[in-house]
Structures are given as C-alpha cells and as structure tokens.
Motif scaffolding. Structure first.
Motif, short mmCIF file in Angstrom:
data_model
loop_
_atom_site.label_atom_id
_atom_site.label_comp_id
_atom_site.label_asym_id
_atom_site.label_seq_id
_atom_site.Cartn_x
_atom_site.Cartn_y
_atom_site.Cartn_z
N ASP A 1 -10.33 6.19 -1.57
CA ASP A 1 -11.67 5.84 -2.02
C ASP A 1 -12.02 6.69 -3.24
O ASP A 1 -12.13 7.92 -3.17
CB ASP A 1 -12.63 6.14 -0.84
CG ASP A 1 -14.08 5.92 -1.18
OD1 ASP A 1 -14.44 5.92 -2.38
OD2 ASP A 1 -14.88 5.77 -0.22
N LYS A 2 -12.20 5.98 -4.37
CA LYS A 2 -12.44 6.64 -5.66
C LYS A 2 -13.64 7.58 -5.64
O LYS A 2 -13.61 8.67 -6.21
CB LYS A 2 -12.66 5.54 -6.69
CG LYS A 2 -12.09 5.81 -8.05
CD LYS A 2 -12.11 4.53 -8.87
CE LYS A 2 -12.16 4.85 -10.34
NZ LYS A 2 -11.90 3.67 -11.17
N LYS A 3 -14.69 7.16 -4.96
CA LYS A 3 -15.91 7.99 -4.92
C LYS A 3 -15.66 9.30 -4.20
O LYS A 3 -16.13 10.37 -4.60
CB LYS A 3 -17.04 7.24 -4.22
CG LYS A 3 -17.71 6.20 -5.07
CD LYS A 3 -19.15 5.95 -4.57
CE LYS A 3 -19.67 4.63 -5.13
NZ LYS A 3 -19.22 3.45 -4.34
N ALA B 1 -11.38 10.05 2.67
CA ALA B 1 -10.87 9.47 1.41
C ALA B 1 -9.75 8.46 1.64
O ALA B 1 -9.40 7.71 0.73
CB ALA B 1 -10.40 10.58 0.49
N GLY B 2 -9.16 8.47 2.85
CA GLY B 2 -8.09 7.49 3.12
C GLY B 2 -6.69 8.00 2.87
O GLY B 2 -5.77 7.21 2.62
N PHE B 3 -6.50 9.31 2.94
CA PHE B 3 -5.15 9.86 2.77
C PHE B 3 -4.32 9.61 4.02
O PHE B 3 -4.85 9.62 5.14
CB PHE B 3 -5.20 11.37 2.51
CG PHE B 3 -5.90 11.73 1.22
CD1 PHE B 3 -5.44 11.22 0.01
CD2 PHE B 3 -7.01 12.56 1.21
CE1 PHE B 3 -6.08 11.55 -1.18
CE2 PHE B 3 -7.64 12.89 0.03
CZ PHE B 3 -7.18 12.38 -1.17
N THR C 1 -7.83 12.26 9.82
CA THR C 1 -6.68 12.40 8.93
C THR C 1 -5.60 13.22 9.60
O THR C 1 -5.89 14.22 10.25
CB THR C 1 -7.12 13.08 7.61
OG1 THR C 1 -8.19 12.32 7.05
CG2 THR C 1 -5.99 13.15 6.60
N ARG C 2 -4.35 12.79 9.42
CA ARG C 2 -3.23 13.61 9.95
C ARG C 2 -3.21 14.95 9.23
O ARG C 2 -3.30 15.00 8.00
CB ARG C 2 -1.89 12.92 9.69
CG ARG C 2 -1.69 11.63 10.47
CD ARG C 2 -0.33 11.02 10.08
NE ARG C 2 -0.19 9.67 10.62
CZ ARG C 2 -0.65 8.57 10.04
NH1 ARG C 2 -1.29 8.63 8.89
NH2 ARG C 2 -0.48 7.39 10.61
N VAL D 1 0.85 -1.20 0.00
CA VAL D 1 0.00 0.00 0.00
C VAL D 1 0.88 1.25 0.00
O VAL D 1 1.75 1.41 0.85
CB VAL D 1 -0.94 0.01 1.22
CG1 VAL D 1 -1.70 1.33 1.30
CG2 VAL D 1 -1.91 -1.16 1.15
N ILE D 2 0.64 2.10 -0.98
CA ILE D 2 1.36 3.37 -1.06
C ILE D 2 0.48 4.46 -0.45
O ILE D 2 -0.68 4.63 -0.83
CB ILE D 2 1.68 3.72 -2.53
CG1 ILE D 2 2.51 2.61 -3.20
CG2 ILE D 2 2.38 5.07 -2.63
CD1 ILE D 2 3.85 2.33 -2.54
#
Ligand code: CO
Length: 502
Positions: A262-264, A39-41, A77-78, A4-5
C-alpha cells in the motif's frame, strides 16, 4: 493477469544494521510498526545476531522483549529473523539441544520465518536448526550464501538448493551480502533453481545495493520467477544498505508483475524514518555512494575499513595494499569460503597476520580451526600444507565430521553459569542470551532494570562523542566489530593478541 511479487521489508533489521550500525532504539521503531504491519509485506525482518548483540551491548534492551513487542504491534505480518545455523546468533558452534531450545523459544516469543544460513554453505551446519523450525511449525527458509570464485557455479548452487529442500525447507533464499549478484547471473540462478526444483519452489532474493547494479538483478530475478525480494524503505536504503521498497514497487508498473503493498503506508513509513535518521548521524555509514571495486577485489567494502583499523592498531597503516593482495590468497588456501560473518573476519585477520609476521607463521585460533575443519566443509579443497601448519601450531587434528558432533550436551552447564550471574531472571531466554554472548550478558543482566537507552541525538544539540565500535555486521562490512582477542600459538607458547577497531 499479473503475478504478485512478495516483499520482505528490512528496515527493522538489516536496513538499520547496514546504515546505522544497528543502533536504532526500539522506541524509534515502534511508531512505524502499525504502518509496516498494514502495508502488505510478506514479512518484516526484525531480528538477528547483530540486533541481538547491539540490544544488550549498547541499548540496555532485552532482545526477547523487543521480539514480543514486535509480535504485539504487528499481528498481521510474518516476523522474520536471520539465523546463523549451528552458530545461532553467536560466534561458535552450539550443541544440538541448545539449537533446539533457541528455535523453540524464538518461535514461542513470536518468530514466524527463520532464514537459516551457514557461512561456509555447509549444509550439515543448517540441518539441525531447520529440523527445529519444522518442529515448531514455523517457516524454515534454507539459505545459499552467494559468492563468486573459480569454483562457485550455478550448478553447485542449484545442488545446494536441492539439498536444502530435501531437509524440508519451505523456501530458498539467495543471500548476496556483498552486492556481487549481477543481473544475468541472478536470472540464470533463479531460473535454474526453478527448473531443477519445480516452479512451486519459493525463491526469495536478498541483495545489498553497494555496487549499484542489484536493482536490475532484482528485476531479472523476478523475470526468472523469484517469488519474494528484500528491500528497505527509501529513507534508510542504498549505499551499503538495500534497494528502496518504493522504487521496487514503482519499477514493476507496466510489467506482468505487481506487489500488494500500500503506497500510502509506504509513504508514512518513509516519513517516519526520514525524521529518525538524522538523530543517528554519528553512526551513519560513511559509504553512501556506489563501490564497484568489490567486483574485482571480492572484498566487501566494510571488510576493507575493518582491515584498515586493524593495521592502524599495529601502526602499519601503510601495508594495506599488501593485505588486500593477501586476502584472496588466504581465501583460496581456505577453500574459497563466502566472505560473511564470521568467515570474513577470520580470513581478513589472518591476511593481516600473514603480512605482519610472515605467511602463516602465526595463525589465529579461529583460522587454524577453519583450516582443520572445525567450522565445517568448504567448497574448495583446503591447502594441505597450511592444514599441516595449523595442526602443528595447535596440536589439534583435522576433522571431517560435522563440527557439532564433537560437542557434549551443554545446556545444564550454560544454565548454571547463567543463573550465577547477577540479574539473571532464570528463564530459558536469559540462559540463551548468556549462551550466545557470555562476555556481554553479565554486564547487561544487572543493568537491565534501568531500561532501554536511546543513542539517537537531537540534531540541534551539542556535537556527539566519537562512536563506539559496532557489533559484527553480517557481511563483514559496515562498522564491524567489537574487540576480539585471539589465542595465538607460536612455538608451543600461547599469546593473547587483541584486535579491535581504531
Ligand atoms: Co543483508
């Protein structure tokens, strides 16, 4: 199994700094925060010198309040910031306890990740800030400013990474503000850092898109083991900005790498800024395509536009070619510093002075300080003759100690000065705002109660007035600069020379 990047999303800081002159109002970012948060950043970069400056200079907005709002809206999110080491967010060195206090307050207001750099890559200017971040229990990211010169080598950059890790940095960032990092050097550099420092060392890569080659550089960096890359949502990407987040994600399909974004959510963020972008048309960078001349000149695109406006100011627009030839020479005399704020402005302005008045006949105070060691050490040896001239023109002695060691405790003095300003609320945050922008804070504090301004315009409304100058961009490119007044010492007399964009 894929690796995972991680992704750092830049839209809230460098994205709009590079493309919209840092003018985006907080109310135009707020509606996107929930999607960014979910979004998962790995992190959302949202704060730095130029955003702080633009807040108080143009947007009548308290930058500390902006940070607290981001914290509230993005609990998962950080939050990440860019910190200029001992310069904090300002343009001079601060005494150590001011550095401590700034980091402590930024952490207390919600900052998680501090990307700490020094324009000269002088580790002594990074040390104190990193220690303060560790004390606050936050993530200290040690930064290597990537540049190209006859002296800069992979080995040298790796040594710098090792020294940053010795300071206790939690990760290493390779920061390429001018889009000079080509794919193969990106691979070699990341690989060499991983080999020397251990696979477990986190490596982040920050590139701009200006030269058109850096999406490939990101791929090669990932193949070499990079853990996190910086991108910006597509609707505010490319040109002097960054590679698009969605493209990075799609690019990894079929490779041994994936992301957790997350693409959406990405689509929702993109659509939001698609709507916002036209409202800031008047601030939009006029560099939209690709510029590969940077590879030969080593002069970032926006630094060129900045030099152009300085020359026009002095009615010497026709002398650009001479100045462009002078810049590399001045950079060599100064020991090959990377061209990033503030070294890019200092080198560029001195090149203009050399062309206009004869080589080093007149030095700006900043350039003399750079030559005398007051900004720190450069990789290359500085030209001895020019150092002597700087010494004669200023009567200041060259130093080789850490510049901040010469400073006396200054917090109490800064505090009294800030408290004397109408509208200062007496908090440490206000004192820090004043400390970093003593010229702007006295106008901002009394006006703060009127609330933030939104400089975005409804595209259907009447044509907007000409844009005001922007705060300094991190890479000396883009819409740089506020007016700068230099103290020029000539034959023992001090002259004030004001340089501002046309
Ligand atoms: Co950048």
């Amino acid at each position: 199994m894929t690796k995972v990047i991680d992704i750092t999303e830049l839209i809230l800081r460098d994205g709009h700094q590079s493309l919209l002159a840092t003018r985006m109002a907080m109310e135009d970012m707020i509606p996107a925060c929930e999607d960014i948060d979910k979004a998962g950043f790995w992190s959302a970069e949202c704060w730095g010198g130029a955003t702080f400056d633009a807040c108080i200079r143009f947007l009548n907005e308290d930058p500390w309040e902006r940070l607290r709002t981001f914290r509230k809206l993005m609990p998962n999110t950080r939050l990440q910031m860019l910190l200029r080491g001992q310069n904090l967010l300002g343009y001079r060195h601060y005494e150590d306890t001011v550095v401590d206090r700034f980091v402590e307050k930024a952490a207390a207001n919600g900052m998680d990740v501090f990307r700490v750099f020094d324009a000269l890559n002088d580790i002594r200017n990074i040390r104190r800030a990193v220690a303060a971040v560790q004390r606050a229990g936050k993530h200290a990211q040690g930064t290597i400013c990537y540049t190209v010169s006859p002296l800069h080598t992979i080995t040298g950059f790796v040594e710098m990474a090792e020294r940053l890790l010795e300071l206790g940095c939690d990760s290493i960032c390779i920061k390429d503000m001018a889009a000079l990092l080509k794919p193969q050097p990106a691979y070699d550099l990341v690989k060499a850092i991983k080999q020397a420092c251990g696979e477990e060392t986190r490596v982040h890569v920050h590139v701009h898109a200006t030269t058109g080659v850096t999406m490939v550089s990101l791929m090669k960096a990932i193949e070499a083991g990079a853990d996190c890359v910086d991108t910006s949502i597509s609707s505010l990407s490319l040109g002097p900005g960054h590679n698009p987040t969605e493209s990075l994600m799609e690019m990894l399909e079929g490779t041994p790498y994936s992301t957790r974004v997350d693409k959406k959510r990405l689509l929702a963020i993109k659509r939001h800024f698609d709507k916002i972008r036209p409202r800031y048309k008047e601030f939009l960078s006029n560099i939209t395509g690709v510029d590969t001349e940077i590879f030969d000149s080593q002069i970032p695109g926006g630094m060129i536009s900045n030099l152009e406006s300085q020359l026009k100011q002095q009615k010497a627009g026709d002398r650009m070619k001479e100045v462009l030839e002078e810049v590399p020479r001045v950079r060599e005399d100064a020991g090959f510093p990377p061209l990033v704020t503030p070294s890019s402005q200092i080198i560029g302005t001195q090149a203009v002075f050399n062309v206009m008045m004869g080589r080093y006949k007149v030095m700006t105070g900043e350039f003399a300080d750079l030559m005398l060691g007051y900004y720190g050490e450069t990789l290359g040896r500085r030209n001895r003759h020019v150092v002597e001239m700087a010494n004669k023109q200023t009567n200041k002695q060259p130093i080789d100690t850490r510049p901040a060691d010469l400073l006396k405790p200054e917090w109490q003095e800064l505090r009294s000065a800030a408290l004397a300003v109408d509208g200062c609320n007496g908090s440490d945050e206000d004192v820090l705002t004043y400390a970093m922008f003593p010229g702007v804070a006295p106008k901002f504090f009394p006006a703060r109660a009127k609330g933030p301004k939104n400089l975005g315009k409804d595209p259907s409304s009447a044509p907007a007035p000409a844009p005001a100058p922007a705060p300094a961009a991190e890479n000396g490119k883009g819409p740089v600069t506020t007016t700068i007044t230099y103290d020029v010492k000539l034959n023992g007399h001090t002259h004030k020379v004001t340089v501002s964009p046309a």
